[in-house]
Design a protein around this motif. Structure first.
Motif, PDB file in Angstrom:
ATOM      1  N   GLU A  62     -32.468 -44.803  21.817  1.00  0.00           N
ATOM      2  CA  GLU A  62     -32.784 -45.126  20.415  1.00  0.00           C
ATOM      3  C   GLU A  62     -32.080 -46.407  19.980  1.00  0.00           C
ATOM      4  OE1 GLU A  62     -31.665 -42.014  17.688  1.00  0.00           O
ATOM      5  OE2 GLU A  62     -33.290 -40.711  18.318  1.00  0.00           O
ATOM      6  N   HIS A  77     -26.615 -45.937  12.081  1.00  0.00           N
ATOM      7  CA  HIS A  77     -27.202 -44.944  13.000  1.00  0.00           C
ATOM      8  C   HIS A  77     -26.289 -44.741  14.228  1.00  0.00           C
ATOM      9  CE1 HIS A  77     -30.844 -42.505  13.658  1.00  0.00           C
ATOM     10  NE2 HIS A  77     -30.425 -42.521  14.915  1.00  0.00           N
ATOM     11  N   HIS A  81     -24.359 -41.254  15.649  1.00  0.00           N
ATOM     12  CA  HIS A  81     -24.343 -40.794  17.044  1.00  0.00           C
ATOM     13  C   HIS A  81     -22.905 -40.630  17.552  1.00  0.00           C
ATOM     14  CE1 HIS A  81     -28.641 -42.536  17.951  1.00  0.00           C
ATOM     15  NE2 HIS A  81     -28.687 -41.407  17.272  1.00  0.00           N
ATOM     16  N   HIS A 117     -30.091 -34.378  11.945  1.00  0.00           N
ATOM     17  CA  HIS A 117     -30.204 -35.761  12.420  1.00  0.00           C
ATOM     18  C   HIS A 117     -31.663 -36.146  12.660  1.00  0.00           C
ATOM     19  CE1 HIS A 117     -28.843 -39.531  14.042  1.00  0.00           C
ATOM     20  NE2 HIS A 117     -29.605 -39.340  15.109  1.00  0.00           N
ATOM     21  N   ASP A 122     -33.157 -39.684  12.066  1.00  0.00           N
ATOM     22  CA  ASP A 122     -34.068 -40.348  13.009  1.00  0.00           C
ATOM     23  C   ASP A 122     -35.360 -40.745  12.303  1.00  0.00           C
ATOM     24  OD1 ASP A 122     -32.384 -40.318  15.152  1.00  0.00           O
ATOM     25  OD2 ASP A 122     -33.307 -38.598  16.164  1.00  0.00           O
TER      26      ASP A 122
HETATM   27 FE   LIG Z   1     -30.610 -40.796  16.363  1.00  0.00          FE
END
Ligand SMILES: [Fe+2]
Ligand SMILES: [Fe+2]
Length: 135
Positions: A62, A77, A81, A117, A122
């Motif tokens: 990602e 983002h 993570h 998430h 996402d």
């Molecule tokens: Fe993600």
């Protein structure tokens, strides 16, 4: 009994990412299944390692697209993570120190984190990815 099951509300409408999210859920269910049987620590540890390694690779997948195409919120983002792994390490330590009686806390954390998430964080990059032709 499964810890988490896929339904269309989890779809981010990017085929490759949906497939990876499904795989993470399946590995999480493997870990859950092993944790409720009397499998040994070695098996449990192996399932946890597979899950975390795959999750790390997915995050990297990602992030590499978000970076490549200059997604404006890539940093935040990435931090989400990274926060996942920080929390997992802390819970793992608690378990190893005997403060947790089983792996329920770890699995519950991962299920809750993953659901939130995918659905809330996402999904923020979906339009961006589709605009850049990522499927
Ligand atoms: Fe993600
Ligand atoms: Fe994801």
């Amino acid at each position: 009994m499964v810890a988490i099951s896929w339904d269309d509300s989890y779809s981010v409408h990017v085929e490759s990412i949906d497939a990876q999210h499904k795989k993470i859920m399946s590995l999480l269910n493997d870990l859950h299944r092993i944790s409720i049987t009397d499998a040994g620590d070695q098996q449990l540890e192996a399932a946890l390692t597979s899950l975390l390694e795959y999750t790390r690779a997915h995050f990297h997948y990602e992030e590499s697209f978000l970076e490549k195409f200059h997604f404006p919120f890539v940093k935040s983002h990435q931090e989400k993570h990274a926060g996942f792994f920080t929390a997992i390490e802390r819970i793992k330590k608690e378990l190893l120190n005997g403060r947790g009686k089983n792996n329920k806390k770890l699995i519950n954390y991962m299920v809750t984190w993953l659901k939130y998430h995918i659905v809330s964080e996402d999904k923020q990059y979906v339009c961006f990815m589709l605009e850049h032709g990522i499927k």
